[in-house]
Design a protein around this motif. Sequence first.
Motif, PDB file in Angstrom:
ATOM      1  N   GLN A   1     -76.872 -52.581 -37.675  1.00 56.95           N
ATOM      2  CA  GLN A   1     -76.186 -52.939 -36.441  1.00 56.95           C
ATOM      3  C   GLN A   1     -75.543 -51.712 -35.790  1.00 56.95           C
ATOM      4  O   GLN A   1     -74.820 -51.841 -34.825  1.00 56.95           O
ATOM      5  CB  GLN A   1     -75.119 -53.992 -36.727  1.00 56.95           C
ATOM      6  CG  GLN A   1     -75.684 -55.355 -37.069  1.00 56.95           C
ATOM      7  CD  GLN A   1     -74.624 -56.425 -37.025  1.00 56.95           C
ATOM      8  OE1 GLN A   1     -73.443 -56.170 -36.806  1.00 56.95           O
ATOM      9  NE2 GLN A   1     -75.028 -57.657 -37.216  1.00 56.95           N
TER      10      GLN A   1
ATOM     11  N   ASP B   1     -78.549 -49.257 -29.447  1.00 51.74           N
ATOM     12  CA  ASP B   1     -77.672 -50.120 -28.666  1.00 51.74           C
ATOM     13  C   ASP B   1     -77.258 -49.373 -27.395  1.00 51.74           C
ATOM     14  O   ASP B   1     -76.797 -48.223 -27.464  1.00 51.74           O
ATOM     15  CB  ASP B   1     -76.429 -50.468 -29.499  1.00 51.74           C
ATOM     16  CG  ASP B   1     -75.354 -51.132 -28.671  1.00 51.74           C
ATOM     17  OD1 ASP B   1     -75.543 -52.289 -28.272  1.00 51.74           O
ATOM     18  OD2 ASP B   1     -74.317 -50.474 -28.422  1.00 51.74           O
TER      19      ASP B   1
ATOM     20  N   ASP C   1     -74.737 -49.592 -25.275  1.00 57.69           N
ATOM     21  CA  ASP C   1     -73.334 -49.167 -25.186  1.00 57.69           C
ATOM     22  C   ASP C   1     -73.079 -47.954 -26.071  1.00 57.69           C
ATOM     23  O   ASP C   1     -72.355 -47.025 -25.681  1.00 57.69           O
ATOM     24  CB  ASP C   1     -72.403 -50.308 -25.593  1.00 57.69           C
ATOM     25  CG  ASP C   1     -72.310 -51.399 -24.539  1.00 57.69           C
ATOM     26  OD1 ASP C   1     -72.551 -51.103 -23.359  1.00 57.69           O
ATOM     27  OD2 ASP C   1     -72.000 -52.553 -24.894  1.00 57.69           O
TER      28      ASP C   1
ATOM     29  N   ARG D   1     -63.421 -54.528 -29.076  1.00 54.86           N
ATOM     30  CA  ARG D   1     -64.609 -53.686 -29.126  1.00 54.86           C
ATOM     31  C   ARG D   1     -64.922 -53.092 -30.491  1.00 54.86           C
ATOM     32  O   ARG D   1     -66.071 -52.699 -30.728  1.00 54.86           O
ATOM     33  CB  ARG D   1     -64.446 -52.532 -28.123  1.00 54.86           C
ATOM     34  CG  ARG D   1     -64.210 -52.986 -26.689  1.00 54.86           C
ATOM     35  CD  ARG D   1     -64.156 -51.773 -25.776  1.00 54.86           C
ATOM     36  NE  ARG D   1     -63.746 -52.124 -24.421  1.00 54.86           N
ATOM     37  CZ  ARG D   1     -63.776 -51.290 -23.395  1.00 54.86           C
ATOM     38  NH1 ARG D   1     -64.205 -50.057 -23.563  1.00 54.86           N
ATOM     39  NH2 ARG D   1     -63.383 -51.680 -22.203  1.00 54.86           N
TER      40      ARG D   1
ATOM     41  N   CYS E   1     -65.544 -54.075 -33.377  1.00 52.51           N
ATOM     42  CA  CYS E   1     -66.554 -54.699 -34.234  1.00 52.51           C
ATOM     43  C   CYS E   1     -67.947 -54.674 -33.608  1.00 52.51           C
ATOM     44  O   CYS E   1     -68.902 -55.179 -34.207  1.00 52.51           O
ATOM     45  CB  CYS E   1     -66.144 -56.134 -34.564  1.00 52.51           C
ATOM     46  SG  CYS E   1     -65.825 -57.149 -33.106  1.00 52.51           S
ATOM     47  N   THR E   2     -68.095 -54.102 -32.432  1.00 50.07           N
ATOM     48  CA  THR E   2     -69.406 -53.952 -31.799  1.00 50.07           C
ATOM     49  C   THR E   2     -70.079 -52.681 -32.328  1.00 50.07           C
ATOM     50  O   THR E   2     -69.411 -51.803 -32.900  1.00 50.07           O
ATOM     51  CB  THR E   2     -69.269 -53.847 -30.273  1.00 50.07           C
ATOM     52  OG1 THR E   2     -68.587 -52.616 -29.953  1.00 50.07           O
ATOM     53  CG2 THR E   2     -68.469 -55.021 -29.710  1.00 50.07           C
TER      54      THR E   2
END
Length: 459
Positions: free
Chosen positions: A403, A408, A410, A438, A440-441
């Motif tokens: 993840q 990603d 962002d 944010r 945890c993104t």
Amino acid sequence: MTLLTALSGQPASITHSAPGQYQRLYQQLYGEAQGAEEIARDFLLAQLTQMRDAASDLPEMAEQLPAWVEQRCAQVAQAYADYLEQRQQGRPRRYFQNKAHALYFLQHVAPTKQVDGAWLNGLLRYWHAPSFDGLLTTYLEELGDGEAAQNHVVIYRKLLNEHDADSDAGLEDVHYLQGALQLALGLCAEDFLPEIIGFNLGYEQLPLHLLITAYELSELGIDPYYFTLHVTIDNASSGHACKAAQSVLSLLPLGEGRADFYRRVAEGYRLNDLGPGTTAIISGFNLQDEVVAMLERKRSFGQHMHSDYCRFEGKTVNQWLGQPGQIGAFLQALEDKGWIKRNQDPAESRFWQLIEGAGAAMFGVFSGYEKQVLHDWIAGDWISDKRVPPVRPGRGSRFSREQQRPTDPDTQALVDSLCNLSDQQQLNALIPWMSARRHCTPAGLYATRRFIQLRARLR
């Protein structure tokens, strides 16, 4: 047609009632709405006023805090040893009647758990000051040091998702109070530093309920890792509990203002008592009431979804669902007609057969949590011969690097924005990405790892 399409299958996560004052505040602060700092400041002043005369067990002198932490830890350890002995002697679980009860608890504390550590967010600006090391280490560890597998919010969301229990349906406004408070503290670090230090001191102490919760979740087949992680990380020897006491002493003024600073620390400490605590939420569960409340929430979606072929006590299913307040009587009618066989294997109940199993007519209508509530209510005193093995705490490894790849958008945009900045400028640019919303993104996790690297380089 019978109870083939009792409910519409409306996603359980949708909340249709207007949010209350604490939920609105929570959403504003979490969403970083315009004017959030001013809103947070007013809220904190009101809460501090409310708690000003509340009792506190803090020692009179800050120098006594290390001994106080050690004594509290010893008391908790002894109480937990007593609990374990009682369980070994055959006493039942102290907290959770069944798995539905445990999932109910996980749902109702979710607004707080999903902003874990938020009260320390505003202290990132003090990354260069050694006196803040303990508090910053605590916050960065709450963020998993940028590793998804250790990020507390990621872990908790994974836990809810595993049991399809990530709905906010059924939560009351007061369940958002403690989370809103933590978000507000994180936004107002400059004005409420002593209160933040005091709140952290209280929150990071190891409570008995954390140990018991982890033990009983494991018994019920629920991964207790989120809770066991806090058991180890909050220890009084070198963990967050110890760091919290040391931080008070490190930041306490040496001269004038010392007494007033510690007074404000004590006021912040008392903020931990706002909102329903763990044991209050657990004791608020009643399985019968939860079944009725859950079906009442779903009722409006299913009231026009049935044919008139099947009647119970002379009423069609649509008629039973057409008016509020009839769910309890409807369940009794189903039981009287043999569609629900209480205190037996739920698989023997025709109603359950419509919900669960291959080809079930109402497949997908109920969330995992809702099915667990119905299952445990029907089962009652019946106990399956199949033993649920205790769950060893996991580490959610699949939530790690997969993840965090810079594919990603962002994350890639953040990486690109840092290219021409000095190390110190990068640090300042990373801080907004480490907020409660944010961190945890994927981009937030990257920001945390990069922040730690740059901070070490500049110290």
